[in-house]
Scaffold this motif. Structure first.
Motif, PDB file in Angstrom:
ATOM      1  N   ILE A 231      85.911  63.649  42.563  1.00 23.38           N
ATOM      2  CA  ILE A 231      85.686  63.820  41.395  1.00 23.38           C
ATOM      3  C   ILE A 231      85.888  64.699  39.933  1.00 23.38           C
ATOM      4  O   ILE A 231      85.078  65.443  40.030  1.00 23.38           O
ATOM      5  CB  ILE A 231      84.559  62.658  40.742  1.00 23.38           C
ATOM      6  N   GLU A 232      86.623  64.743  39.671  1.00 24.11           N
ATOM      7  CA  GLU A 232      86.952  65.817  37.963  1.00 24.11           C
ATOM      8  C   GLU A 232      86.630  64.920  36.546  1.00 24.11           C
ATOM      9  O   GLU A 232      86.504  63.326  37.163  1.00 24.11           O
ATOM     10  CB  GLU A 232      88.111  66.012  38.734  1.00 24.11           C
ATOM     11  N   PRO A 233      86.293  65.466  36.173  1.00 27.11           N
ATOM     12  CA  PRO A 233      86.727  64.904  34.440  1.00 27.11           C
ATOM     13  C   PRO A 233      87.840  64.059  34.624  1.00 27.11           C
ATOM     14  O   PRO A 233      88.898  65.183  35.141  1.00 27.11           O
ATOM     15  CB  PRO A 233      86.969  66.176  33.612  1.00 27.11           C
TER      16      PRO A 233
ATOM     17  N   ARG B 143      76.349  61.607  38.423  1.00 25.29           N
ATOM     18  CA  ARG B 143      76.090  60.478  38.182  1.00 25.29           C
ATOM     19  C   ARG B 143      77.062  59.360  39.003  1.00 25.29           C
ATOM     20  O   ARG B 143      76.964  58.493  39.258  1.00 25.29           O
ATOM     21  CB  ARG B 143      76.037  60.358  36.852  1.00 25.29           C
ATOM     22  N   VAL B 144      77.984  59.876  39.416  1.00 24.72           N
ATOM     23  CA  VAL B 144      79.186  58.758  39.513  1.00 24.72           C
ATOM     24  C   VAL B 144      78.895  59.216  41.316  1.00 24.72           C
ATOM     25  O   VAL B 144      79.143  57.405  41.597  1.00 24.72           O
ATOM     26  CB  VAL B 144      80.733  59.689  39.408  1.00 24.72           C
ATOM     27  N   ARG B 145      78.396  60.054  41.799  1.00 21.64           N
ATOM     28  CA  ARG B 145      78.059  59.789  43.275  1.00 21.64           C
ATOM     29  C   ARG B 145      77.295  59.042  43.534  1.00 21.64           C
ATOM     30  O   ARG B 145      77.210  57.985  44.758  1.00 21.64           O
ATOM     31  CB  ARG B 145      77.655  61.436  43.918  1.00 21.64           C
TER      32      ARG B 145
ATOM     33  N   GLY C 163      87.532  56.861  34.815  1.00 19.13           N
ATOM     34  CA  GLY C 163      86.945  56.757  33.325  1.00 19.13           C
ATOM     35  C   GLY C 163      85.508  56.847  33.134  1.00 19.13           C
ATOM     36  O   GLY C 163      85.519  58.067  32.190  1.00 19.13           O
ATOM     37  N   TRP C 164      84.802  57.005  33.559  1.00 19.43           N
ATOM     38  CA  TRP C 164      83.424  56.711  33.593  1.00 19.43           C
ATOM     39  C   TRP C 164      82.792  58.514  33.971  1.00 19.43           C
ATOM     40  O   TRP C 164      81.964  58.625  32.789  1.00 19.43           O
ATOM     41  CB  TRP C 164      82.466  56.323  34.722  1.00 19.43           C
ATOM     42  N   SER C 165      83.335  58.711  34.392  1.00 25.46           N
ATOM     43  CA  SER C 165      83.403  60.510  34.780  1.00 25.46           C
ATOM     44  C   SER C 165      83.540  61.492  33.113  1.00 25.46           C
ATOM     45  O   SER C 165      82.817  62.033  32.956  1.00 25.46           O
ATOM     46  CB  SER C 165      84.389  61.521  35.429  1.00 25.46           C
ATOM     47  N   LEU C 166      84.284  60.576  32.038  1.00 25.24           N
ATOM     48  CA  LEU C 166      83.879  60.780  30.392  1.00 25.24           C
ATOM     49  C   LEU C 166      82.930  60.711  29.468  1.00 25.24           C
ATOM     50  O   LEU C 166      83.328  61.165  28.758  1.00 25.24           O
ATOM     51  CB  LEU C 166      85.869  60.965  30.172  1.00 25.24           C
TER      52      LEU C 166
ATOM     53  N   GLU D   2      87.575  67.096  28.923  1.00 25.44           N
ATOM     54  CA  GLU D   2      85.598  67.829  29.308  1.00 25.44           C
ATOM     55  C   GLU D   2      84.930  66.330  29.083  1.00 25.44           C
ATOM     56  O   GLU D   2      85.007  65.668  28.416  1.00 25.44           O
ATOM     57  CB  GLU D   2      85.596  69.364  27.615  1.00 25.44           C
ATOM     58  N   PRO D   3      84.256  66.759  30.536  1.00 24.56           N
ATOM     59  CA  PRO D   3      83.356  65.377  30.788  1.00 24.56           C
ATOM     60  C   PRO D   3      82.045  65.074  28.714  1.00 24.56           C
ATOM     61  O   PRO D   3      81.562  66.669  28.814  1.00 24.56           O
ATOM     62  CB  PRO D   3      82.419  66.154  31.586  1.00 24.56           C
ATOM     63  N   ARG D   4      81.570  64.448  28.842  1.00 25.11           N
ATOM     64  CA  ARG D   4      80.484  64.225  27.847  1.00 25.11           C
ATOM     65  C   ARG D   4      78.673  64.529  28.474  1.00 25.11           C
ATOM     66  O   ARG D   4      78.406  64.894  27.472  1.00 25.11           O
ATOM     67  CB  ARG D   4      80.689  63.442  27.131  1.00 25.11           C
ATOM     68  N   ASN D   5      78.856  64.622  29.852  1.00 23.23           N
ATOM     69  CA  ASN D   5      77.372  64.848  29.979  1.00 23.23           C
ATOM     70  C   ASN D   5      77.803  66.112  31.655  1.00 23.23           C
ATOM     71  O   ASN D   5      78.570  65.660  32.342  1.00 23.23           O
ATOM     72  CB  ASN D   5      77.860  63.120  31.645  1.00 23.23           C
ATOM     73  N   PRO D   6      77.455  66.929  31.387  1.00 21.01           N
ATOM     74  CA  PRO D   6      77.620  68.165  32.251  1.00 21.01           C
ATOM     75  C   PRO D   6      77.042  67.553  33.902  1.00 21.01           C
ATOM     76  O   PRO D   6      77.902  68.465  35.057  1.00 21.01           O
ATOM     77  CB  PRO D   6      76.345  68.857  32.019  1.00 21.01           C
TER      78      PRO D   6
END
Length: 159
Positions: free
Chosen positions: A43-45, A22-24, A82-85, A13-17
């Motif tokens: 991109i997925e969590p 953000r990744v894009r 990793g950053w996605s989380l 579960e990502p900490r940022n909804p």
């Protein structure tokens, strides 16, 4: 962050909804990736898939993808997974990664699939597969294991 095992993969579960947007945005701001033609596909969590279409200027003497292009795709696939989380205000940097090229990078494109293995408070571990696609046939080209560190983001740098 909750992490649980679902069949053979971990569910995060990502900490940022807003992690995907953000990744894009961060991906679009990386000029080096644009210069070699890397494309963000999924991109997925805890997961990131990138593609790199073949071009002669990123190949080596025998016409295969250059090892530097393979390693770059591995590093960035794992890094964005990793950053996605991470929560807002944090960035990720690579501490270490090891890439094993197991077959020539031969074909019309490479696919990099980065998956988080473990997400800690400051260190995250990812595993990455690099797949060479040649006439529709996928072949494992490289594997990588990566350690990432969460750091405070500097807004003027992120773009």
């Amino acid at each position: 962050m909750r992490q649980s095992r679902h069949s053979d993969s971990l569910i995060f579960e990502p900490r940022n909804p807003d992690y995907a947007q953000r990744v894009r945005e961060a991906f679009a701001g990386q000029a080096m990736l644009a210069s070699i033609g890397v494309e963000l596909k999924r991109i997925e969590p805890g997961f990131c898939e990138l593609q790199l279409p073949y071009r002669p200027d990123i190949s080596q003497n025998h016409g295969y993808f250059h090892g530097g292009a393979i390693a770059t795709l591995a590093d960035v696939s794992g890094g964005f997974a990793g950053w996605s989380l991470l929560p807002e205000g944090m960035w990720i940097v690579t501490v270490e990664y090891k890439t094993n090229i197991v077959a020539p990078g031969r074909g019309e494109r490479l696919i990099g699939r980065g998956r988080v293995v473990r997400a800690g408070r400051s260190l995250t571990t990812t595993e990455i597969e690099i797949i060479a696609v040649n006439q529709g046939r996928e072949t494992l080209c490289a594997t990588a294991l990566q350690t990432l560190m969460a750091v405070e983001a500097k807004p003027e740098v992120i773009g």
